[in-house]
Enzyme design. Structure first.
Site, PDB file in Angstrom:
ATOM      1  N   CYS A  17      12.799  10.876   8.067  1.00  0.00           N
ATOM      2  CA  CYS A  17      12.733  10.213   9.368  1.00  0.00           C
ATOM      3  C   CYS A  17      13.993  10.441  10.186  1.00  0.00           C
ATOM      4  O   CYS A  17      13.937  10.566  11.406  1.00  0.00           O
ATOM      5  CB  CYS A  17      12.500   8.711   9.186  1.00  0.00           C
ATOM      6  N   GLY A  60       2.723   2.836  13.913  1.00  0.00           N
ATOM      7  CA  GLY A  60       3.466   1.601  14.129  1.00  0.00           C
ATOM      8  C   GLY A  60       2.913   0.791  15.285  1.00  0.00           C
ATOM      9  O   GLY A  60       2.833  -0.444  15.219  1.00  0.00           O
ATOM     10  N   GLU A  69       8.649  15.124  16.960  1.00  0.00           N
ATOM     11  CA  GLU A  69       9.077  15.087  15.556  1.00  0.00           C
ATOM     12  C   GLU A  69       8.246  16.071  14.743  1.00  0.00           C
ATOM     13  O   GLU A  69       7.021  16.004  14.723  1.00  0.00           O
ATOM     14  CB  GLU A  69       8.926  13.677  14.990  1.00  0.00           C
ATOM     15  N   LYS A 122       0.842  -1.194   0.000  1.00  0.00           N
ATOM     16  CA  LYS A 122       0.000   0.000   0.000  1.00  0.00           C
ATOM     17  C   LYS A 122       0.877   1.245   0.000  1.00  0.00           C
ATOM     18  O   LYS A 122       1.594   1.517   0.964  1.00  0.00           O
ATOM     19  CB  LYS A 122      -0.904   0.048   1.236  1.00  0.00           C
ATOM     20  N   GLU A 177      10.023   0.806  10.743  1.00  0.00           N
ATOM     21  CA  GLU A 177      10.971   1.928  10.692  1.00  0.00           C
ATOM     22  C   GLU A 177      10.143   3.173  10.961  1.00  0.00           C
ATOM     23  O   GLU A 177       9.360   3.604  10.118  1.00  0.00           O
ATOM     24  CB  GLU A 177      11.665   1.980   9.325  1.00  0.00           C
ATOM     25  N   GLY A 181       6.804   4.740   8.853  1.00  0.00           N
ATOM     26  CA  GLY A 181       5.912   5.851   9.129  1.00  0.00           C
ATOM     27  C   GLY A 181       5.997   6.284  10.576  1.00  0.00           C
ATOM     28  O   GLY A 181       7.038   6.121  11.227  1.00  0.00           O
ATOM     29  N   SER A 182       4.913   6.798  11.096  1.00  0.00           N
ATOM     30  CA  SER A 182       4.921   7.368  12.443  1.00  0.00           C
ATOM     31  C   SER A 182       4.916   6.288  13.518  1.00  0.00           C
ATOM     32  O   SER A 182       4.434   5.172  13.300  1.00  0.00           O
ATOM     33  CB  SER A 182       3.701   8.276  12.628  1.00  0.00           C
ATOM     34  N   THR A 183       5.422   6.640  14.680  1.00  0.00           N
ATOM     35  CA  THR A 183       5.438   5.722  15.814  1.00  0.00           C
ATOM     36  C   THR A 183       4.018   5.377  16.259  1.00  0.00           C
ATOM     37  O   THR A 183       3.733   4.228  16.624  1.00  0.00           O
ATOM     38  CB  THR A 183       6.232   6.345  16.973  1.00  0.00           C
TER      39      THR A 183
END
Length: 511
Positions: free
Chosen positions: A299, A247, A403, A189, A265, A242-244
């Site tokens: 990132c 995740g 971030e 995706k 990641e 992507g973002s934490t």
């Protein structure tokens, strides 16, 4: 199911806009669509199909069939290598169109997309093409003349992959190349903000000769298509960049479904430490690149700068000069270094952090304007942010702790090496770090002390396809690139082989 993209230089590029399943482009079963904008102008760029969970089911079924019948253990390493190399060749032939598609959809400059992202992605495919026949197990000695044991690395199966919008083609290559080299099939995706380059690469994969079902591209939102992938009972692994926050949700879905393997990641708030013995001109140039490269949408962006107090004023003045000579504008202009942020939402998010920095007492050195006065009228509605430096920052400020994912640099000072280490590590993230010093022993001490998956010494934000990349702490786990990246898409099988010892039955304590 196609759209014509018109570029500022007069080129017209036709691109497929459906879901790519089993080597065919098709509409979503529900007819759902979404529009991707041109971030340089704010105008609509293309309308594409958006997947439903039923579409994901269909893609997974195609991938499963291909894994069992034509790919997986049915293909040879040399076959997989040849197809990856052919795909890379086709990307190279189409590099001008690919770079323009990437620029229109993402906002990055055409020259950067071509000379950095796509060139590196072609190299990534070729790197893993070269590793396809080097997937090796090991022999483990047991009892001489009686038994031997050995291992083999096997493909995992159907792999779900969810990639971000900051490097659409490069993150595609980083995930797809090792997965295919190891013999897996994929359901990928792309980010909903930047789906077009993945669809172009899907077209090229058919020309390269990949069998139906090996590669499937599912456009859609994270809440629908992404959730369907991470919770699918017939997907064996999910890889996400992507973002934490997202995740965590993916890990939860993977655990609650079939306990599929996960690699993540995630975000970063990477420290860069500049000692007073560094080559200051080079350090300033690398620090500038480290935060402004790709519009700060990185990132591992070096967003937290720690400068030794003896050089603070001099070094900040050098950075200010670099930032203010930085060319912002039309991504199709060869002189432009920074185009717009990827979306209006992202632009507003970055601006909110800049406003918070001012409100919380950081010193604005340069930048800070939402719109840039020099931009021509055709770009006035684009999602631009001026490169921004804040000095006198401290722990507790939003711009220091969170971030930002934009061209915003925070500056703090330190006196001693020990203080630099303590401040640099004082974050929930651990993706990357940088050190600038001409003292080799000091560099080595810092490398050992910094809590980060990647540490650059006397340079910054320069990856390599042969070197693993990934994070520590809340920046995720697992590695991409290098041999380690290939192993993320394999599982180890142990074989015990008895060729001499005999046993009798029934067994008891007297036998």
């Amino acid at each position: 199911m196609s759209a014509i993209l018109e570029t500022p230089n007069g080129n017209k590029i036709t691109i497929k806009t459906g879901l790519f399943i089993n080597n065919e482009f098709r509409q979503s079963k529900t007819g759902t669509e979404m529009t991707t904008p041109n971030p340089a102008t704010g105008e609509p760029l293309a309308t594409i199909s958006a997947a439903s969970p039923e579409d994901v089911d269909e893609a997974v079924a195609a991938a499963r069939k291909a894994f069992e019948t034509t790919w997986g253990k049915k293909s040879t390493p040399s076959q997989r290598s040849a197809l990856l190399n052919k795909w890379a060749d086709l990307m190279e032939e189409d590099i001008d169109n690919l770079s323009q598609i990437e620029s229109l959809d993402n906002g990055k400059t055409v020259w950067l997309a071509k000379d950095a992202d796509i060139t590196d992605s072609i190299g990534c495919l070729r790197y893993y093409a070269g590793l396809a026949d080097k997937i090796e197990g090991r022999t483990i000695e047991q009892e001489e003349g009686v038994k031997i044991a050995f291992t083999r690395l096997e493909p995992i199966g159907v792999c779900g992959q969810i990639i971000p919008w900051n490097y659409p083609i490069q993150m595609f290559a980083w995930k797809v190349a090792p997965a295919l080299a190891a013999g897996n099939t994929i359901v990928l995706k792309p980010a909903e903000q930047t789906p077009l380059s993945a669809l172009r690469l899907a077209e090229l994969s058919v020309k390269a000769g990949f069998p139906p079902g090996v590669i499937n591209i599912i456009n859609g939102t994270g809440s629908v298509a992404g959730q369907a992938i991470s919770s699918h009972m017939d997907i064996d692994k999910v890889a996400f960049t992507g973002s934490t926050v997202t995740g965590r949700r993916i890990m939860e879905s993977a655990a609650k479904s079939n306990l599929k393997k996960v690699s993540l990641e995630l975000g970063g708030k990477s420290p860069v430490v500049v000692f007073d013995n560094a080559d200051l001109e080079q350090a300033a140039n690398w620090v500038t690149i480290g935060i402004l490269f790709n519009h700060g949408q990185e990132c591992c962006a070096g967003s937290r700068l720690f400068v030794q107090d003896t050089i603070k004023d001099k070094f900040i003045a050098m950075l200010k000069k670099n930032f203010e000579s930085h060319v912002i504008g039309d991504p199709f202009d060869i002189k432009t270094y920074q185009g717009p942020q990827v979306s209006e939402q992202q632009q507003k998010r970055v601006q909110s952090y800049i406003d918070a920095g001012i409100e919380q007492g950081a010193t604005l050195v340069t930048g800070g304007k939402e719109r840039l006065a020099h931009l021509p009228s055709k770009l006035k509605n684009g999602y631009y942010i001026a490169p921004t430096i804040f000095a006198d920052c401290k722990k507790g400020m939003k711009i220091v702790d969170e971030e930002i994912f934009g061209p915003v640099l925070t500056v703090q000072t330190f006196s001693t090496e020990e203080e630099a280490i303590q401040k640099a590590n004082d974050t929930q993230y651990g993706l990357a770090a940088g050190v600038f010093s001409q003292n080799a022993s000091q560099c080595m001490r810092m490398v050992h002390s910094l809590h980060a998956g990647t540490v650059w010494c006397n340079q910054y934000v320069v990856p390599s396809n042969s070197v693993p990349f990934g994070g520590m702490k809340q920046s995720g786990f697992g590695r991409e690139l290098g041999i380690e990246g290939l192993k993320e898409y394999t599982q180890t099988k142990a074989i015990h082989w008895n060729y001499a010892e005999k046993v009798s039955w029934p067994m008891d304590g007297t036998s």
